[in-house]
Structure formats: C-alpha cells, structure tokens
Design a protein around this motif. Sequence first.
Motif, PDB file in Angstrom:
ATOM      1  N   GLU A 198     -36.274 -32.141 -21.721  1.00 48.22           N
ATOM      2  CA  GLU A 198     -35.728 -32.646 -22.982  1.00 48.22           C
ATOM      3  C   GLU A 198     -34.333 -32.095 -23.218  1.00 48.22           C
ATOM      4  O   GLU A 198     -33.438 -32.805 -23.670  1.00 48.22           O
ATOM      5  N   LEU A 199     -34.173 -30.820 -22.891  1.00 50.68           N
ATOM      6  CA  LEU A 199     -32.866 -30.183 -23.063  1.00 50.68           C
ATOM      7  C   LEU A 199     -31.830 -30.834 -22.156  1.00 50.68           C
ATOM      8  O   LEU A 199     -30.680 -31.027 -22.559  1.00 50.68           O
ATOM      9  N   GLU A 200     -32.231 -31.184 -20.957  1.00 53.02           N
ATOM     10  CA  GLU A 200     -31.320 -31.823 -20.011  1.00 53.02           C
ATOM     11  C   GLU A 200     -30.807 -33.143 -20.563  1.00 53.02           C
ATOM     12  O   GLU A 200     -29.633 -33.488 -20.383  1.00 53.02           O
ATOM     13  N   LYS A 201     -31.648 -33.872 -21.271  1.00 55.11           N
ATOM     14  CA  LYS A 201     -31.225 -35.131 -21.873  1.00 55.11           C
ATOM     15  C   LYS A 201     -30.164 -34.879 -22.950  1.00 55.11           C
ATOM     16  O   LYS A 201     -29.164 -35.591 -23.038  1.00 55.11           O
ATOM     17  N   ASP A 202     -30.423 -33.852 -23.783  1.00 51.96           N
ATOM     18  CA  ASP A 202     -29.465 -33.509 -24.837  1.00 51.96           C
ATOM     19  C   ASP A 202     -28.129 -33.061 -24.248  1.00 51.96           C
ATOM     20  O   ASP A 202     -27.058 -33.441 -24.730  1.00 51.96           O
ATOM     21  N   LEU A 203     -28.213 -32.237 -23.196  1.00 50.67           N
ATOM     22  CA  LEU A 203     -26.991 -31.745 -22.567  1.00 50.67           C
ATOM     23  C   LEU A 203     -26.207 -32.881 -21.921  1.00 50.67           C
ATOM     24  O   LEU A 203     -24.969 -32.891 -21.944  1.00 50.67           O
ATOM     25  N   HIS A 204     -26.932 -33.836 -21.353  1.00 47.19           N
ATOM     26  CA  HIS A 204     -26.256 -34.977 -20.737  1.00 47.19           C
ATOM     27  C   HIS A 204     -25.481 -35.772 -21.788  1.00 47.19           C
ATOM     28  O   HIS A 204     -24.329 -36.165 -21.561  1.00 47.19           O
ATOM     29  N   ARG A 205     -26.108 -35.993 -22.934  1.00 52.22           N
ATOM     30  CA  ARG A 205     -25.425 -36.701 -24.023  1.00 52.22           C
ATOM     31  C   ARG A 205     -24.207 -35.918 -24.491  1.00 52.22           C
ATOM     32  O   ARG A 205     -23.121 -36.459 -24.689  1.00 52.22           O
ATOM     33  N   LEU A 206     -24.414 -34.623 -24.647  1.00 51.31           N
ATOM     34  CA  LEU A 206     -23.355 -33.764 -25.153  1.00 51.31           C
ATOM     35  C   LEU A 206     -22.161 -33.722 -24.202  1.00 51.31           C
ATOM     36  O   LEU A 206     -21.006 -33.852 -24.618  1.00 51.31           O
ATOM     37  N   PHE A 207     -22.440 -33.564 -22.905  1.00 52.64           N
ATOM     38  CA  PHE A 207     -21.360 -33.428 -21.935  1.00 52.64           C
ATOM     39  C   PHE A 207     -20.859 -34.771 -21.418  1.00 52.64           C
ATOM     40  O   PHE A 207     -20.059 -34.818 -20.483  1.00 52.64           O
ATOM     41  N   SER A 208     -21.345 -35.860 -22.032  1.00 55.41           N
ATOM     42  CA  SER A 208     -20.807 -37.188 -21.735  1.00 55.41           C
ATOM     43  C   SER A 208     -19.804 -37.593 -22.805  1.00 55.41           C
ATOM     44  O   SER A 208     -19.223 -38.672 -22.747  1.00 55.41           O
ATOM     45  N   GLN A 209     -19.610 -36.705 -23.796  1.00 51.13           N
ATOM     46  CA  GLN A 209     -18.670 -36.977 -24.881  1.00 51.13           C
ATOM     47  C   GLN A 209     -17.227 -36.904 -24.381  1.00 51.13           C
ATOM     48  O   GLN A 209     -16.948 -36.411 -23.279  1.00 51.13           O
ATOM     49  N   GLU A 210     -16.337 -37.366 -25.224  1.00 52.77           N
ATOM     50  CA  GLU A 210     -14.903 -37.256 -24.934  1.00 52.77           C
ATOM     51  C   GLU A 210     -14.569 -35.793 -24.643  1.00 52.77           C
ATOM     52  O   GLU A 210     -15.082 -34.889 -25.299  1.00 52.77           O
ATOM     53  N   HIS A 211     -13.727 -35.550 -23.655  1.00 54.92           N
ATOM     54  CA  HIS A 211     -13.357 -34.177 -23.337  1.00 54.92           C
ATOM     55  C   HIS A 211     -11.965 -34.138 -22.698  1.00 54.92           C
ATOM     56  O   HIS A 211     -11.445 -35.154 -22.250  1.00 54.92           O
ATOM     57  N   PHE A 212     -11.378 -32.955 -22.693  1.00 56.11           N
ATOM     58  CA  PHE A 212     -10.097 -32.772 -22.017  1.00 56.11           C
ATOM     59  C   PHE A 212     -10.012 -31.347 -21.480  1.00 56.11           C
ATOM     60  O   PHE A 212     -10.644 -30.426 -22.010  1.00 56.11           O
ATOM     61  N   VAL A 213      -9.266 -31.193 -20.403  1.00 59.21           N
ATOM     62  CA  VAL A 213      -9.075 -29.879 -19.794  1.00 59.21           C
ATOM     63  C   VAL A 213      -8.038 -29.118 -20.613  1.00 59.21           C
ATOM     64  O   VAL A 213      -6.889 -29.546 -20.741  1.00 59.21           O
ATOM     65  N   VAL A 214      -8.452 -27.991 -21.163  1.00 62.49           N
ATOM     66  CA  VAL A 214      -7.589 -27.179 -22.018  1.00 62.49           C
ATOM     67  C   VAL A 214      -6.659 -26.303 -21.180  1.00 62.49           C
ATOM     68  O   VAL A 214      -5.472 -26.162 -21.473  1.00 62.49           O
ATOM     69  N   TYR A 215      -7.209 -25.739 -20.117  1.00 59.66           N
ATOM     70  CA  TYR A 215      -6.448 -24.770 -19.323  1.00 59.66           C
ATOM     71  C   TYR A 215      -7.080 -24.621 -17.942  1.00 59.66           C
ATOM     72  O   TYR A 215      -8.301 -24.701 -17.797  1.00 59.66           O
ATOM     73  N   LYS A 216      -6.247 -24.396 -16.934  1.00 59.75           N
ATOM     74  CA  LYS A 216      -6.710 -24.084 -15.591  1.00 59.75           C
ATOM     75  C   LYS A 216      -5.815 -22.991 -15.034  1.00 59.75           C
ATOM     76  O   LYS A 216      -4.597 -23.149 -15.002  1.00 59.75           O
ATOM     77  N   GLY A 217      -6.405 -21.890 -14.606  1.00 58.85           N
ATOM     78  CA  GLY A 217      -5.586 -20.865 -13.978  1.00 58.85           C
ATOM     79  C   GLY A 217      -6.017 -19.449 -14.271  1.00 58.85           C
ATOM     80  O   GLY A 217      -7.157 -19.175 -14.658  1.00 58.85           O
ATOM     81  N   TYR A 218      -5.065 -18.539 -14.073  1.00 59.11           N
ATOM     82  CA  TYR A 218      -5.279 -17.101 -14.204  1.00 59.11           C
ATOM     83  C   TYR A 218      -5.704 -16.720 -15.618  1.00 59.11           C
ATOM     84  O   TYR A 218      -5.227 -17.286 -16.592  1.00 59.11           O
ATOM     85  N   VAL A 219      -6.612 -15.738 -15.699  1.00 62.00           N
ATOM     86  CA  VAL A 219      -7.077 -15.244 -16.989  1.00 62.00           C
ATOM     87  C   VAL A 219      -6.791 -13.751 -17.101  1.00 62.00           C
ATOM     88  O   VAL A 219      -7.079 -12.981 -16.172  1.00 62.00           O
ATOM     89  N   ASP A 220      -6.212 -13.344 -18.209  1.00 61.33           N
ATOM     90  CA  ASP A 220      -5.989 -11.919 -18.483  1.00 61.33           C
ATOM     91  C   ASP A 220      -7.330 -11.317 -18.862  1.00 61.33           C
ATOM     92  O   ASP A 220      -7.728 -11.331 -20.023  1.00 61.33           O
ATOM     93  N   ASP A 221      -8.045 -10.775 -17.886  1.00 59.24           N
ATOM     94  CA  ASP A 221      -9.424 -10.316 -18.062  1.00 59.24           C
ATOM     95  C   ASP A 221      -9.515  -8.822 -17.759  1.00 59.24           C
ATOM     96  O   ASP A 221      -8.904  -8.343 -16.793  1.00 59.24           O
TER      97      ASP A 221
END
Length: 313
Positions: A198-221
């Motif tokens: 059931e959770l997989e169904k919810d996650l599929h709906r959620l992660f099928s929403q509009e999205h955009f890549v915010v950042y890719k690269g090095y992280v000050d960690d």
Amino acid sequence: MLGWNLTKENLHKKSRTSPYPGSNVERSKVPDEKVSCLVEWPEYSPMEYTAGAVLTLPAWADPPVGERNFSPKFNEKDGHVERRSQNGLYEVEHGRPRNPAGRTGLAGRGLLGRWGPNHAADPILTRWKRDSKGNTVNHPISGKNMLQFVAIKRKDCGEWAIPGGMVDPGEKISTTLKREFGEEAMNSLQKSQVERQELEKDLHRLFSQEHFVVYKGYVDDPRNTDNVWMETEVVNYHDETGEIMDNIPLRAGDDAKEVKWVDINDKLKLYASHSQFIKLVAEKRGAHWNEELCPDCHGWTKVDKKQIAQNFH
C-alpha cells in the motif's frame, strides 16, 4: 543548480569542523586562505583517520588503497560503483583522490566508504501551508505563500535534515529518492508486506508529481576529508493541492529520530548544506523565505536591496 564553486563567500566550512563526527578526532586547523590546494603549503600534514565501521569492510566500503587486488578506477564508472564526480574531473595523488574543494585538515576516509565521491540523493517533499479551512497561508510581512517540507531529525547528530541517503551501486537516483523517503519518513522497513504494498502505491503517486532538480554536486559535509567527500542530487517533489501528502502518515524510521512538516524560512538551521537547498526550492516556487523588511526599501527586504545594489555596480 549544477556544480560547486570555491569562493571567499563559499568556502567549505562544515568540512573543517572538529571533532570529526562520531569521534574525538581533531582536524588540523586550515585557515581560509589555505583551503585551496592551489596555494602551496609544504608544512601541511593532516592526521589520518578512518572509522572502525569502515575498516571492517562492509559492502558499502572500499578496501584501503594499496591493498592487494584493489585497483579502483577513479574518474569513471568502476563496475557498479560510480567514481565520477558530478563536478568534473578530480586529481589523484599517490593513489588517492584529492578533495576538489580543498583541504579539510584530515586525511583518510572517516565515516565514508568510497574513496573520492560518495553519492547521495535527497528528496525535498513540499506542500503549501494551509489553515484549518484549507486556504493557503501568506506570510504577514512578505505577503508570499508559505511553503512546508518534510524534515527528519537525524539519529547520529540530532540535527534536522532532508530525508535522504546513499545511492547503492548500480541504483538509479529516482529509486534512491523514493526508497530513502519511505525508510526515513514513513518507516517502511518496519511495515508488513501488505502495508509495504500500500505504501508503494502512495510513494508512486507522490514521486510521480511535478519535480525539478534543485542541485547536483559537492556538499559541504562534516564527514568530508582530504580524500573522500559527499556529493548529492537534490530533487524537489511538490504536492500542489496537498491531497496526496495529507493522506500519507509520517512516521520516523531507519536513521531518523523524528519526522514532521517544517515551515520554510531563512531561520532554518539544518544539517550540512541542506538550508541552502531549501532556499533554492523557496526561490523556485516563489514562496516566502526572508521576513526582514527594510523600512526605506518600499517593500523590498534588506537582502533584496543589497542584491539590487550589487547588480547595478
């Protein structure tokens, strides 16, 4: 936003903090002017540290450099292990990768398993803040809609953060994003098989929403060293109406101690570089971020006025 630039205003600071996470190890002091490896520093001799959990050679860790039968292929795909950096080529000295952001005051691998870049994925799940009647809430000063995101409290350091984690060898980023959110923000690992379906169904709906890549690269960690560093791909999934997230109960699990919806603003204090990622999401969505108004700026914030002044000089 792709990449990471080393500037006077953007020196990696958390990567030079002591003690090193989960230990009493102190880094060598690295002044701002000597962070860059382009600056000669013959006396620089950082301590070597690799955590015991890494030295036991779990599946997610490399053997020590120089060990027999271990010949990593840096700056390329090494079997299923991605050793390419999202920021381009990095230097390799004496068989070890060199942190492209500069010196950290510590050599070795610390808590990170892979020599060179260690890849993670961080999903930022957002929705508009709404009142009891379902109306979007505007900030009283900026007048902009207020945005919320799902935040977890990390077990290892107690800091609030974006729910995310490491990319498994050969795994797609999209799979990592969904898996990590399910494990940390929805406690999927403790659910029954039926509940997981059931959770997989919810996650599929959620992660099928509009999205955009915010950042890719090095992280000050804070886990970074001279030879290993964190890189991430941050993706924002936005539930415009709130209908999906309103029906999905949040429950902390795996590496998370707590989980909750958090209002987005410039007062947030988050783990590693997460506050910077959240700010980028707020800007992209046209949401409230800064509430400090300048009395003679006719509605502009002090930050806005300063930026405008810089643009015209």
